[in-house]
Design an enzyme around this catalytic site. Structure first.
Site, PDB file in Angstrom:
ATOM      1  N   GLY A 181       6.333   2.492  -7.550  1.00  0.00           N
ATOM      2  CA  GLY A 181       6.056   1.670  -8.178  1.00  0.00           C
ATOM      3  C   GLY A 181       5.745   0.171  -7.693  1.00  0.00           C
ATOM      4  O   GLY A 181       5.916  -0.727  -8.550  1.00  0.00           O
ATOM      5  N   LEU A 200       2.675  -0.052  -3.091  1.00  0.00           N
ATOM      6  CA  LEU A 200       2.728   0.200  -1.584  1.00  0.00           C
ATOM      7  C   LEU A 200       2.497   1.946  -1.366  1.00  0.00           C
ATOM      8  O   LEU A 200       2.720   2.493  -0.276  1.00  0.00           O
ATOM      9  CB  LEU A 200       4.112   0.193  -1.214  1.00  0.00           C
ATOM     10  CG  LEU A 200       4.869  -1.343  -1.251  1.00  0.00           C
ATOM     11  CD1 LEU A 200       6.181  -1.526  -0.955  1.00  0.00           C
ATOM     12  CD2 LEU A 200       3.970  -2.206  -0.422  1.00  0.00           C
ATOM     13  N   SER A 227       2.947   4.890  -2.766  1.00  0.00           N
ATOM     14  CA  SER A 227       3.750   6.134  -2.795  1.00  0.00           C
ATOM     15  C   SER A 227       2.940   7.419  -3.304  1.00  0.00           C
ATOM     16  O   SER A 227       3.329   8.347  -2.687  1.00  0.00           O
ATOM     17  CB  SER A 227       5.045   6.014  -3.533  1.00  0.00           C
ATOM     18  OG  SER A 227       4.746   5.443  -4.745  1.00  0.00           O
ATOM     19  N   SER A 228       2.095   7.363  -4.179  1.00  0.00           N
ATOM     20  CA  SER A 228       1.646   8.476  -5.118  1.00  0.00           C
ATOM     21  C   SER A 228       0.432   8.718  -3.930  1.00  0.00           C
ATOM     22  O   SER A 228       0.465  10.247  -3.734  1.00  0.00           O
ATOM     23  CB  SER A 228       1.123   8.079  -6.202  1.00  0.00           C
ATOM     24  OG  SER A 228       0.172   7.202  -6.354  1.00  0.00           O
ATOM     25  N   ALA A 229      -0.166   8.153  -3.246  1.00  0.00           N
ATOM     26  CA  ALA A 229      -1.342   8.290  -2.392  1.00  0.00           C
ATOM     27  C   ALA A 229      -0.553   9.279  -1.114  1.00  0.00           C
ATOM     28  O   ALA A 229      -0.998  10.132  -0.664  1.00  0.00           O
ATOM     29  CB  ALA A 229      -1.978   7.247  -1.853  1.00  0.00           C
ATOM     30  N   ASP A 252      -6.417   4.229  -1.651  1.00  0.00           N
ATOM     31  CA  ASP A 252      -5.124   4.413  -1.106  1.00  0.00           C
ATOM     32  C   ASP A 252      -5.092   5.698  -0.341  1.00  0.00           C
ATOM     33  O   ASP A 252      -4.238   5.884   0.815  1.00  0.00           O
ATOM     34  CB  ASP A 252      -4.091   4.444  -2.387  1.00  0.00           C
ATOM     35  CG  ASP A 252      -3.994   3.222  -3.006  1.00  0.00           C
ATOM     36  OD1 ASP A 252      -4.540   2.234  -2.662  1.00  0.00           O
ATOM     37  OD2 ASP A 252      -3.085   3.038  -4.105  1.00  0.00           O
TER      38      ASP A 252
HETATM   39  O1  PMV Z   1      -1.598   1.491  -6.560  1.00  0.00           O
HETATM   40  P1  PMV Z   1      -2.118   0.439  -6.200  1.00  0.00           P
HETATM   41  O2  PMV Z   1      -1.073  -0.620  -6.791  1.00  0.00           O
HETATM   42  O3  PMV Z   1      -2.222  -0.106  -4.736  1.00  0.00           O
HETATM   43  O4  PMV Z   1      -3.363  -0.271  -6.569  1.00  0.00           O
HETATM   44  C1  PMV Z   1      -4.751   0.505  -6.105  1.00  0.00           C
HETATM   45  C2  PMV Z   1      -5.657  -0.557  -6.030  1.00  0.00           C
HETATM   46  C3  PMV Z   1      -6.570  -0.891  -7.029  1.00  0.00           C
HETATM   47  O5  PMV Z   1      -7.660  -1.529  -6.617  1.00  0.00           O
HETATM   48  C4  PMV Z   1      -5.869  -1.813  -8.225  1.00  0.00           C
HETATM   49  C5  PMV Z   1      -6.797   0.522  -7.794  1.00  0.00           C
HETATM   50  C6  PMV Z   1      -7.597   1.253  -7.096  1.00  0.00           C
HETATM   51  O6  PMV Z   1      -7.788   2.422  -7.409  1.00  0.00           O
HETATM   52  O7  PMV Z   1      -8.378   0.766  -6.216  1.00  0.00           O
END
Ligand code: PMV
Length: 272
Positions: free
Chosen positions: A73, A76, A78-80, A118
């Site tokens: 959250g 950085l 984490s989910s990707a 990501d």
């Molecule tokens: O998950 P985050 O916080 O790294 O956000 C991803 C980057 C955004 O450009 C805000 C969303 C996207 O899908 O590219």
């Protein structure tokens, strides 16, 4: 047992703008997620895990063990990283492109309508220039200090909130174009080793993200200010904003360590 591993990331420039067809400059960081997958009788897992497993060709049930060094959250990645690590565990030897594609199942579940930057940077590693799904590797290297704002947040709400405001606020589209231009310039600065230029691009991008897009918050302002006060050459929020982390550009590794010590953040090297 099959193991997959993938790094987290920081977006150097172009977050949000990348959702609207502008480029982003993103870098993998030396913080990883590792997953271990084992055959099991049932697959009692989130739908996105099952979708990755099936598309990767894993037929039976499975159990998953996750070990993470990436704060959740905080923008950085984490989910990707989890998605890419799962793809690698379910399909050892899968290509970088396939790992990034499979990881999109999880990104869509977590983010709504992700640009794909990501999983792309987590799968490729290094620094990438990402434009409309196409990835180019970027040369150069730098040191950063990552400072968490202390506020956890979800990317989905920030991205969808911006999409709503964009319908009536023309400043947002102008800011998005400027943020895309800064990502292009930032790529050149990094490749040329022009850290002053890159630091200025960080500061300017942060202003657009705060004033044009409205995705900063008090805690992120404090984090960016603290990084600059500790000597960063430039600082900005990274990722979706509304909380999460800020990054400050350092002159070198020792300088990143100094900034980290002063602010309570942590130093990361990016690039080759
Ligand atoms: O998950 P985050 O916080 O790294 O956000 C991803 C980057 C955004 O450009 C805000 C969303 C996207 O899908 O590219």
């Amino acid at each position: 047992m099959s193991v997959g591993r993938a790094p987290g990331k920081v977006i150097l420039l172009g977050e949000h703008a990348v959702v609207y067809g502008e480029p982003a400059l993103a870098a993998a960081i030396d913080r990883h997620i590792q997953v271990s997958v084992e055959p099991a009788d049932a697959a009692d897992a989130p739908d996105a895990f099952i979708a990755i497993a099936r598309e990767a060709g894993w037929t039976g049930g499975f159990s998953v063990r996750i070990e993470s060094q990436i704060p959740y959250g905080n923008g950085l990645g984490s989910s990707a990283a989890l998605g890419v690590a799962l793809a690698r565990a379910f399909k050892p030897g899968c290509s970088v492109e396939e790992a990034a594609r499979l990881a999109m199942h999880l990104e869509r579940a977590v983010h709504g309508k992700p640009s794909g930057v990501d999983p792309a940077v987590s799968a490729h590693g290094g620094v990438i220039f990402f434009l409309k799904g196409a990835v180019e590797r970027v040369g150069g290297s730098a040191w950063l200090c990552v400072l968490q704002s202390g506020i956890e947040r979800g990317t989905k709400t920030t991205v969808l909130g911006l999409a709503e405001r964009r319908k009536t606020d023309p400043v947002i589209d102008r800011s998005i174009r400027s943020l895309g231009e800064l990502a292009r310039q930032g790529r050149s600065f990094l490749e040329l080793g022009d850290l002053r230029g890159l630091g200025k691009a960080f500061d300017t991008a942060h202003s657009y993200l705060r004033d044009g897009l409205g995705v900063s918050c008090l805690e992120l302002e404090r984090a960016a200010d603290a990084l600059r006060a500790a000597g960063a050459l430039g600082a900005k929020l990274t990722g979706a904003g509304g909380g999460g982390a800020a990054i400050g550009l350092a002159r070198d590794q020792a300088h990143a360590g100094e900034i980290a010590e002063k602010t309570g953040g942590f130093a990361v090297g990016i690039g080759s």
